[in-house]
Design a protein around this motif. Sequence first.
Motif, PDB file in Angstrom:
ATOM      1  N   LYS A 199      45.265  31.614  44.070  1.00  0.00           N
ATOM      2  CA  LYS A 199      46.664  30.955  43.685  1.00  0.00           C
ATOM      3  C   LYS A 199      47.825  32.058  43.587  1.00  0.00           C
ATOM      4  O   LYS A 199      48.769  31.942  44.040  1.00  0.00           O
ATOM      5  CB  LYS A 199      46.221  30.168  42.450  1.00  0.00           C
ATOM      6  N   CYS A 200      47.232  33.231  42.866  1.00  0.00           N
ATOM      7  CA  CYS A 200      48.066  34.260  42.787  1.00  0.00           C
ATOM      8  C   CYS A 200      48.723  34.843  44.157  1.00  0.00           C
ATOM      9  O   CYS A 200      49.832  35.073  44.250  1.00  0.00           O
ATOM     10  CB  CYS A 200      47.618  35.290  41.861  1.00  0.00           C
ATOM     11  N   VAL A 201      47.669  34.903  45.068  1.00  0.00           N
ATOM     12  CA  VAL A 201      48.132  35.307  46.451  1.00  0.00           C
ATOM     13  C   VAL A 201      49.052  34.444  47.139  1.00  0.00           C
ATOM     14  O   VAL A 201      50.128  35.171  47.755  1.00  0.00           O
ATOM     15  CB  VAL A 201      46.893  35.640  47.400  1.00  0.00           C
ATOM     16  N   ARG A 202      48.883  33.068  46.934  1.00  0.00           N
ATOM     17  CA  ARG A 202      50.089  32.465  47.651  1.00  0.00           C
ATOM     18  C   ARG A 202      51.298  32.459  46.864  1.00  0.00           C
ATOM     19  O   ARG A 202      52.356  32.290  47.721  1.00  0.00           O
ATOM     20  CB  ARG A 202      49.528  30.697  47.396  1.00  0.00           C
ATOM     21  N   LEU A 203      51.164  32.791  45.638  1.00  0.00           N
ATOM     22  CA  LEU A 203      52.490  32.926  44.913  1.00  0.00           C
ATOM     23  C   LEU A 203      53.325  34.102  45.168  1.00  0.00           C
ATOM     24  O   LEU A 203      54.618  34.144  45.483  1.00  0.00           O
ATOM     25  CB  LEU A 203      52.318  32.766  43.416  1.00  0.00           C
ATOM     26  N   ILE A 204      52.378  35.163  45.100  1.00  0.00           N
ATOM     27  CA  ILE A 204      53.074  36.431  45.591  1.00  0.00           C
ATOM     28  C   ILE A 204      53.808  36.300  46.904  1.00  0.00           C
ATOM     29  O   ILE A 204      54.846  37.385  47.355  1.00  0.00           O
ATOM     30  CB  ILE A 204      52.308  37.609  45.117  1.00  0.00           C
ATOM     31  N   ARG A 205      53.227  35.736  47.619  1.00  0.00           N
ATOM     32  CA  ARG A 205      53.727  35.905  49.391  1.00  0.00           C
ATOM     33  C   ARG A 205      55.255  35.363  49.129  1.00  0.00           C
ATOM     34  O   ARG A 205      55.756  35.266  50.315  1.00  0.00           O
ATOM     35  CB  ARG A 205      52.660  35.208  50.182  1.00  0.00           C
TER      36      ARG A 205
ATOM     37  N   GLY B  83      52.303  44.519  46.155  1.00  0.00           N
ATOM     38  CA  GLY B  83      51.190  44.134  44.962  1.00  0.00           C
ATOM     39  C   GLY B  83      51.856  43.883  43.628  1.00  0.00           C
ATOM     40  O   GLY B  83      52.952  43.901  43.561  1.00  0.00           O
ATOM     41  N   ALA B  84      51.104  43.443  42.898  1.00  0.00           N
ATOM     42  CA  ALA B  84      51.424  43.080  41.419  1.00  0.00           C
ATOM     43  C   ALA B  84      50.323  43.081  40.558  1.00  0.00           C
ATOM     44  O   ALA B  84      49.202  42.835  40.907  1.00  0.00           O
ATOM     45  CB  ALA B  84      51.886  41.690  41.563  1.00  0.00           C
ATOM     46  N   PHE B  85      50.403  43.238  39.262  1.00  0.00           N
ATOM     47  CA  PHE B  85      49.534  42.785  38.043  1.00  0.00           C
ATOM     48  C   PHE B  85      50.078  41.591  37.399  1.00  0.00           C
ATOM     49  O   PHE B  85      51.110  41.142  37.423  1.00  0.00           O
ATOM     50  CB  PHE B  85      49.436  43.735  37.027  1.00  0.00           C
ATOM     51  N   VAL B  86      49.015  40.511  37.375  1.00  0.00           N
ATOM     52  CA  VAL B  86      49.358  39.256  36.731  1.00  0.00           C
ATOM     53  C   VAL B  86      48.657  39.029  35.646  1.00  0.00           C
ATOM     54  O   VAL B  86      47.471  39.126  35.712  1.00  0.00           O
ATOM     55  CB  VAL B  86      48.883  38.294  38.149  1.00  0.00           C
TER      56      VAL B  86
ATOM     57  N   GLY C 243      41.238  38.482  31.952  1.00  0.00           N
ATOM     58  CA  GLY C 243      42.521  37.660  32.545  1.00  0.00           C
ATOM     59  C   GLY C 243      43.333  38.591  33.446  1.00  0.00           C
ATOM     60  O   GLY C 243      44.492  37.821  33.796  1.00  0.00           O
ATOM     61  N   LEU C 244      43.307  39.692  33.505  1.00  0.00           N
ATOM     62  CA  LEU C 244      44.387  40.306  34.216  1.00  0.00           C
ATOM     63  C   LEU C 244      43.753  40.569  35.692  1.00  0.00           C
ATOM     64  O   LEU C 244      42.625  40.941  36.052  1.00  0.00           O
ATOM     65  CB  LEU C 244      44.213  42.094  33.520  1.00  0.00           C
ATOM     66  N   LEU C 245      44.786  40.347  36.614  1.00  0.00           N
ATOM     67  CA  LEU C 245      44.482  40.316  37.914  1.00  0.00           C
ATOM     68  C   LEU C 245      45.434  41.520  38.698  1.00  0.00           C
ATOM     69  O   LEU C 245      46.447  41.608  38.115  1.00  0.00           O
ATOM     70  CB  LEU C 245      44.690  38.930  38.682  1.00  0.00           C
ATOM     71  N   PHE C 246      44.721  42.068  39.876  1.00  0.00           N
ATOM     72  CA  PHE C 246      45.376  43.063  40.457  1.00  0.00           C
ATOM     73  C   PHE C 246      45.648  42.589  41.843  1.00  0.00           C
ATOM     74  O   PHE C 246      44.363  42.091  42.412  1.00  0.00           O
ATOM     75  CB  PHE C 246      44.862  44.458  40.419  1.00  0.00           C
ATOM     76  N   LEU C 247      46.581  42.434  42.440  1.00  0.00           N
ATOM     77  CA  LEU C 247      46.931  41.954  43.897  1.00  0.00           C
ATOM     78  C   LEU C 247      47.185  43.429  44.560  1.00  0.00           C
ATOM     79  O   LEU C 247      48.156  44.037  44.353  1.00  0.00           O
ATOM     80  CB  LEU C 247      47.957  41.026  44.161  1.00  0.00           C
ATOM     81  N   PRO C 248      46.218  43.977  45.454  1.00  0.00           N
ATOM     82  CA  PRO C 248      46.183  45.224  46.244  1.00  0.00           C
ATOM     83  C   PRO C 248      47.000  44.888  47.455  1.00  0.00           C
ATOM     84  O   PRO C 248      46.271  45.630  48.476  1.00  0.00           O
ATOM     85  CB  PRO C 248      44.654  45.409  46.360  1.00  0.00           C
ATOM     86  N   PHE C 249      48.183  44.895  47.258  1.00  0.00           N
ATOM     87  CA  PHE C 249      49.040  45.036  48.521  1.00  0.00           C
ATOM     88  C   PHE C 249      50.146  45.920  48.867  1.00  0.00           C
ATOM     89  O   PHE C 249      51.156  45.596  48.887  1.00  0.00           O
ATOM     90  CB  PHE C 249      49.709  43.313  48.638  1.00  0.00           C
ATOM     91  N   LEU C 250      49.346  47.142  48.154  1.00  0.00           N
ATOM     92  CA  LEU C 250      50.555  48.215  48.343  1.00  0.00           C
ATOM     93  C   LEU C 250      51.004  48.648  49.550  1.00  0.00           C
ATOM     94  O   LEU C 250      52.266  49.301  49.857  1.00  0.00           O
ATOM     95  CB  LEU C 250      49.720  49.461  47.743  1.00  0.00           C
ATOM     96  N   ALA C 251      50.277  48.166  50.701  1.00  0.00           N
ATOM     97  CA  ALA C 251      50.869  48.397  52.168  1.00  0.00           C
ATOM     98  C   ALA C 251      50.829  47.225  52.776  1.00  0.00           C
ATOM     99  O   ALA C 251      50.526  46.926  54.058  1.00  0.00           O
ATOM    100  CB  ALA C 251      49.808  49.639  52.749  1.00  0.00           C
ATOM    101  N   GLY C 252      51.410  46.113  52.177  1.00  0.00           N
ATOM    102  CA  GLY C 252      51.444  44.586  52.706  1.00  0.00           C
ATOM    103  C   GLY C 252      49.944  44.087  52.846  1.00  0.00           C
ATOM    104  O   GLY C 252      49.045  44.715  52.333  1.00  0.00           O
ATOM    105  N   ILE C 253      49.875  42.948  53.319  1.00  0.00           N
ATOM    106  CA  ILE C 253      48.487  42.192  53.546  1.00  0.00           C
ATOM    107  C   ILE C 253      48.301  42.581  55.154  1.00  0.00           C
ATOM    108  O   ILE C 253      48.799  42.307  56.029  1.00  0.00           O
ATOM    109  CB  ILE C 253      48.594  40.794  53.271  1.00  0.00           C
ATOM    110  N   GLY C 254      46.894  42.886  55.235  1.00  0.00           N
ATOM    111  CA  GLY C 254      46.376  42.920  56.627  1.00  0.00           C
ATOM    112  C   GLY C 254      45.638  41.575  56.903  1.00  0.00           C
ATOM    113  O   GLY C 254      46.354  40.751  57.085  1.00  0.00           O
ATOM    114  N   SER C 255      44.381  41.444  57.324  1.00  0.00           N
ATOM    115  CA  SER C 255      43.735  40.345  57.319  1.00  0.00           C
ATOM    116  C   SER C 255      43.724  39.489  55.926  1.00  0.00           C
ATOM    117  O   SER C 255      43.666  40.027  55.041  1.00  0.00           O
ATOM    118  CB  SER C 255      42.109  40.579  57.854  1.00  0.00           C
TER     119      SER C 255
END
Length: 487
Positions: free
Chosen positions: A472-478, A347-350, A326-338
């Motif tokens: 869903k988590c990408v939409r939330l983190i933005r 980035g975040a751990f969710v 259930g652990l997710l990592f959002l890999p946006f350490l340098a922002g989001i490209g495409s």
Amino acid sequence: MDAGTTSIKVALVQKDGQQVSIASEMMPYHSDNRCQFNPEAVFDAVCCAIEKAIKSSPFPEECIKGLSITGQRATIVPLDGNMAPSGSGVTWQDVTCERASRSFYASLNDDQFITCTGLPEGTLWTISKIAGWKSGCYNWNRDSYYFALLHDYLLLKFGAPGLYTDHSNASVTGLYDIQKGCWSGEILEALELHEDQLPVIASAGTSIGMISSDASKKSCLPAGTPLFVGAGDQQCATLGGGGISPGDDILCLGAAGILNCPVSKPVTGSTQGVFCTAHALGGLWVMESIHNSFGTSGDWAADILGLKDRDSLSEIGKSASAGSSGLLFLPFLAGIGSPDFDASARGAFVGLSMNHCRAEIANAVLEGVALEMRRILDSVAPCRTGNIIKIVGGRSRQHQTIQTLADITGQELLILNTGETTILGLAALLWTGLGVYSNITKAMVKMAAQIEARIVPNSTLAFESVYRRYLKCVRLIRDVPPFEGRE
């Protein structure tokens, strides 16, 4: 020589594409800022790598026929009127300029930038760093006059008679008209720049000057050795992987993960998650999609977990189950490209709990970069003409990472017999420039890497619910406001 985002590689390559020797040095970033560097320190590291490559070769340096250069694209080196560095070099990954670049883009007419350059508005491009400097974001001297890419600066240091770049490197600056194939007068005017402040644009593989006596003393390369204009690292990797016609889709996995799809004409305007650049091969362009932190996420995680390298991260992570409990990592350490080009995203751990172990944290990072690559592939599906993806780049040798990528994307992936396709493509430009081959296409027929392994998805269904939750988590983190302190 490839001055990449993570490391500097130097290889001696024969005309049949065989690599005789290779050496590397870490890219010497400032200790307190991994997105900035001392340009002179980079040149010193390059010379050190060249000396090591020559010493490990069975051939004497007199056998060297030429030097060609590639490196991280859009990375800028400010120079004063004497063409000496006037501040730190700034890499493509730097987002310090995000607010200043947003203000600059807002000053342009609607769609003016993407229609002219083929690039979406964002911080990745050289233009954003110049806009940032004008707003005081960087420690460049106010007398900075010339703006060189890292490729151009290194050519100059080795003996080129001025600043020179090629079309593929120029096309990632945000200052280049992708339709006309030259610097854009209207973009330069909006930024209050003059064309004479930028490099001269030449075709990739053009002979330009010779190794100077000073550079010879530092690098062990013979003085008088011909210098050749190179190309962007992604275009070289695409060449080396056999990406020489439409449908030859190449996924280059390094610090970033970039999908390169050659096309027969430039495409501009709003395209979902895709941008257009010039290919190193004349008469072709490349539709690109970028995952900003594909490799650097693993490097960061290995460092945080006290591991020696990314391979150790894969070794630890393989004991975790699919989905990392259930652990997710959002890999946006340098922002989001495409596909969003959102520099303010982080980035975040969710779903992290006290029950998660080290293996699940490591595995979540590996799955996170693959989940983001699937999001990119889904977004660009309508733009692709090919259905096969060849994997190239330094991370292509990490088979566990590639298997995870296949499982999550559901895409069959072809691994080539070398991770050094960037070096191969660059060498093809050099040997063509020397006249050994009549054109790049003929060079690549002889030199291109071959397929080594076919990776098929094993457990795609296991990740479907994970992927839906990830979206869903990408939409939330933005929606989370960016941190306004030190980045």
